[in-house]
Design a protein around this motif. Structure first.
Motif, short mmCIF file in Angstrom:
data_model
loop_
_atom_site.label_atom_id
_atom_site.label_comp_id
_atom_site.label_asym_id
_atom_site.label_seq_id
_atom_site.Cartn_x
_atom_site.Cartn_y
_atom_site.Cartn_z
N SER A 1 0.87 -1.21 0.01
CA SER A 1 0.19 0.17 -0.04
C SER A 1 0.93 1.33 -0.05
CB SER A 1 -0.86 0.09 1.17
OG SER A 1 -0.06 -0.12 2.39
N ARG A 2 2.02 1.25 0.27
CA ARG A 2 2.89 2.56 0.63
C ARG A 2 4.29 2.23 0.06
NH1 ARG A 2 3.37 2.78 6.31
NH2 ARG A 2 4.50 4.86 5.76
N GLY A 3 5.16 3.19 -0.36
CA GLY A 3 6.31 3.18 -0.71
C GLY A 3 6.75 2.23 -1.80
N ILE A 4 7.77 1.40 -1.65
CA ILE A 4 8.22 0.71 -2.65
C ILE A 4 7.18 -0.27 -2.99
CG2 ILE A 4 9.83 -1.34 -3.00
CD1 ILE A 4 11.94 0.15 -1.46
N GLY A 5 6.41 -0.75 -1.96
CA GLY A 5 5.45 -2.00 -2.31
C GLY A 5 4.19 -1.47 -2.94
N ARG A 6 3.98 -0.02 -2.92
CA ARG A 6 3.03 0.34 -3.80
C ARG A 6 3.48 0.53 -5.13
NH1 ARG A 6 -0.84 5.89 -3.35
NH2 ARG A 6 -1.22 6.07 -5.28
N SER A 7 4.73 1.15 -5.39
CA SER A 7 5.29 0.93 -6.62
C SER A 7 5.36 -0.21 -7.35
CB SER A 7 6.63 1.92 -6.67
OG SER A 7 7.01 2.29 -8.04
N ILE A 8 5.69 -1.17 -6.73
CA ILE A 8 5.70 -2.54 -7.35
C ILE A 8 4.02 -2.83 -7.76
CG2 ILE A 8 5.85 -4.89 -6.90
CD1 ILE A 8 8.25 -4.05 -5.02
N ALA A 9 3.06 -2.78 -6.81
CA ALA A 9 1.79 -3.21 -7.21
C ALA A 9 1.23 -2.52 -8.60
CB ALA A 9 1.08 -2.87 -5.82
N GLU A 10 1.85 -1.00 -8.63
CA GLU A 10 1.44 -0.34 -9.72
C GLU A 10 2.16 -0.86 -10.92
OE1 GLU A 10 1.87 3.96 -8.79
OE2 GLU A 10 0.14 3.77 -7.22
N ARG A 11 3.29 -1.16 -10.94
CA ARG A 11 4.04 -1.66 -12.08
C ARG A 11 3.46 -2.84 -12.53
NH1 ARG A 11 6.48 -3.28 -15.77
NH2 ARG A 11 8.55 -3.07 -16.23
N LEU A 12 2.96 -3.79 -11.50
CA LEU A 12 2.57 -5.11 -12.08
C LEU A 12 1.30 -4.66 -12.81
CD1 LEU A 12 3.83 -7.49 -8.94
CD2 LEU A 12 4.88 -7.09 -11.13
N GLY A 13 0.32 -4.00 -12.05
CA GLY A 13 -0.86 -3.53 -12.46
C GLY A 13 -0.81 -3.14 -13.86
N SER A 14 0.09 -2.19 -14.06
CA SER A 14 0.23 -1.59 -15.28
C SER A 14 0.56 -2.82 -16.56
CB SER A 14 1.45 -0.53 -15.31
OG SER A 14 2.70 -1.06 -15.43
N GLU A 15 1.30 -3.83 -16.12
CA GLU A 15 1.66 -4.85 -17.17
C GLU A 15 0.32 -5.90 -17.23
OE1 GLU A 15 3.87 -5.24 -19.21
OE2 GLU A 15 5.50 -3.64 -18.51
N GLY A 16 -0.79 -5.56 -16.49
CA GLY A 16 -1.72 -6.39 -16.75
C GLY A 16 -2.10 -7.53 -15.83
N ALA A 17 -1.27 -7.64 -14.77
CA ALA A 17 -1.69 -8.52 -13.69
C ALA A 17 -2.83 -7.83 -12.71
CB ALA A 17 -0.45 -8.71 -12.79
N LEU A 18 -3.74 -8.92 -12.54
CA LEU A 18 -4.65 -8.64 -11.24
C LEU A 18 -3.73 -8.64 -9.99
CD1 LEU A 18 -7.29 -8.59 -9.85
CD2 LEU A 18 -7.62 -11.04 -10.06
N VAL A 19 -3.98 -7.35 -9.33
CA VAL A 19 -2.86 -7.35 -8.03
C VAL A 19 -3.64 -7.27 -6.82
CG1 VAL A 19 -1.00 -6.04 -7.19
CG2 VAL A 19 -1.35 -5.82 -9.67
N ALA A 20 -3.31 -8.34 -5.81
CA ALA A 20 -3.88 -8.14 -4.52
C ALA A 20 -2.69 -7.47 -3.71
CB ALA A 20 -3.78 -9.74 -3.98
N VAL A 21 -3.39 -6.29 -3.19
CA VAL A 21 -2.50 -5.16 -2.44
C VAL A 21 -2.66 -5.58 -0.86
CG1 VAL A 21 -2.19 -2.67 -1.92
CG2 VAL A 21 -2.84 -3.62 -4.10
N HIS A 22 -1.61 -6.13 -0.34
CA HIS A 22 -1.83 -6.59 1.33
C HIS A 22 -1.18 -5.22 2.00
CE1 HIS A 22 0.60 -7.45 4.80
NE2 HIS A 22 -0.57 -8.05 5.14
N TYR A 23 -2.03 -5.12 3.32
CA TYR A 23 -1.76 -4.07 4.10
C TYR A 23 -1.83 -4.42 5.59
CZ TYR A 23 -6.49 -2.84 4.70
OH TYR A 23 -7.74 -2.75 5.04
#
Length: 273
Positions: free
Chosen positions: A15-37
């Motif tokens: 949800s934040r920081g590096i993790g958020r950027s990773i989640a957004e990057r994977l989502g931009s490539e088409g993955a369905l992303v489970a965002v844990h917090y």
């Protein structure tokens, strides 16, 4: 179509920081992303919204890591979230799995990013046992058991990416317990790459240097930020996207022949030492 279209990813601490950027990057490539917090629901909602506004798909799930039963609780929350999103229950395959492999999204998983972590500070004589236990519970024990209980959901040919740290490469006496916990993650990465190779699963680690996120409020001091920037050969501090782009590569089909590696993402920090 992105390189991860049809894939499902889970990012702990997403949800934040590096993790958020990773989640957004994977989502931009088409993955369905489970965002844990763990605690900040608003940040998780904002991350999911950002992914959706960029044309991706995501959902959030909340569990606390570093407590008894954390891995089981995380996967129960994942199964519930993915079930509501796709209408399928969690499945998996191969050695260590309890069910047959699925294809496409279904209820299984293709990419697991163990990003969640807590800092630990102090020289060895300053570290209390309770603080040591907390750091290892979140940074080392949780990824171990998240992976263990996730193997029945992780499809053959999947990806496991563990976020380590540049503090394992040089001595940081003031971060002894933290560095030791990340060292454990790196050894786990190497071992699992051997163990899971027969399933075509790659297991790699990424070791960031100093990254500018909200967990480093001291960077608001220009002098402190300049000092941190001086560690890198590029004379700047890292940004979350610098790490996320490397994770995106490791999660993609392009990294199919890369496993058991620890990728330094520190901007060449300490090369002259």
């Amino acid at each position: 179509m992105g390189k991860l279209s049809g894939k499902t990813a889970l990012v702990t601490g997403g949800s934040r920081g590096i993790g958020r950027s990773i989640a957004e990057r994977l989502g931009s490539e088409g993955a369905l992303v489970a965002v844990h917090y763990a605690f900040n629901e608003q940040a998780a909602k904002e991350t999911v919204t950002a992914i959706e506004q960029a044309g991706g798909r995501a959902f959030s799930l909340r569990t606390e890591l570093g407590v008894p039963g954390d891995a089981e609780a995380l996967w129960a929350a994942f199964d519930e979230g993915i079930g509501e999103f796709t209408g399928a229950a969690g499945t998996g395959a191969g050695p260590g799995a309890d069910a047959d492999a699925g294809t496409g999204e279904g209820g299984g998983l293709d990419i697991l990013v163990n990003n969640a972590g807590v800092a630990g500070h102090g020289l060895i004589h300053e570290v209390e046992e309770a603080d040591f236990d907390r750091v290892f519970a979140v940074n080392a024990k949780a990824p171990f058991f998240v992976i263990k209980h996730g193997l029945k959901r992780l499809r053959d040919g999947g990806r496991i990416i563990n976020i380590s740290s540049g503090v394992t490469k040089v001595a940081f006496p003031g971060m002894t317990s933290y560095a030791a916990s990340k060292g454990a993650v790196e050894v786990l990465t190497l071992t699992l790459a051997q163990t899971l190779g027969e399933r075509g699963i790659t297991v790699n680690a990424v070791s960031p240097g100093t990254i500018e996120t909200d967990i480093h409020p001291w960077m608001a001091d220009p002098d402190a930020k300049a000092h941190a920037a001086s560690f890198s050969v590029f004379n700047r501090v890292g940004q979350p996207a610098d790490v996320a782009d490397v994770v995106g590569f490791l999660a993609s089909p392009d990294a199919r022949w890369v496993t058991g590696q620890n990728i330094d993402v520190s901007g060449g920090s300490g090369l002259g030492l």
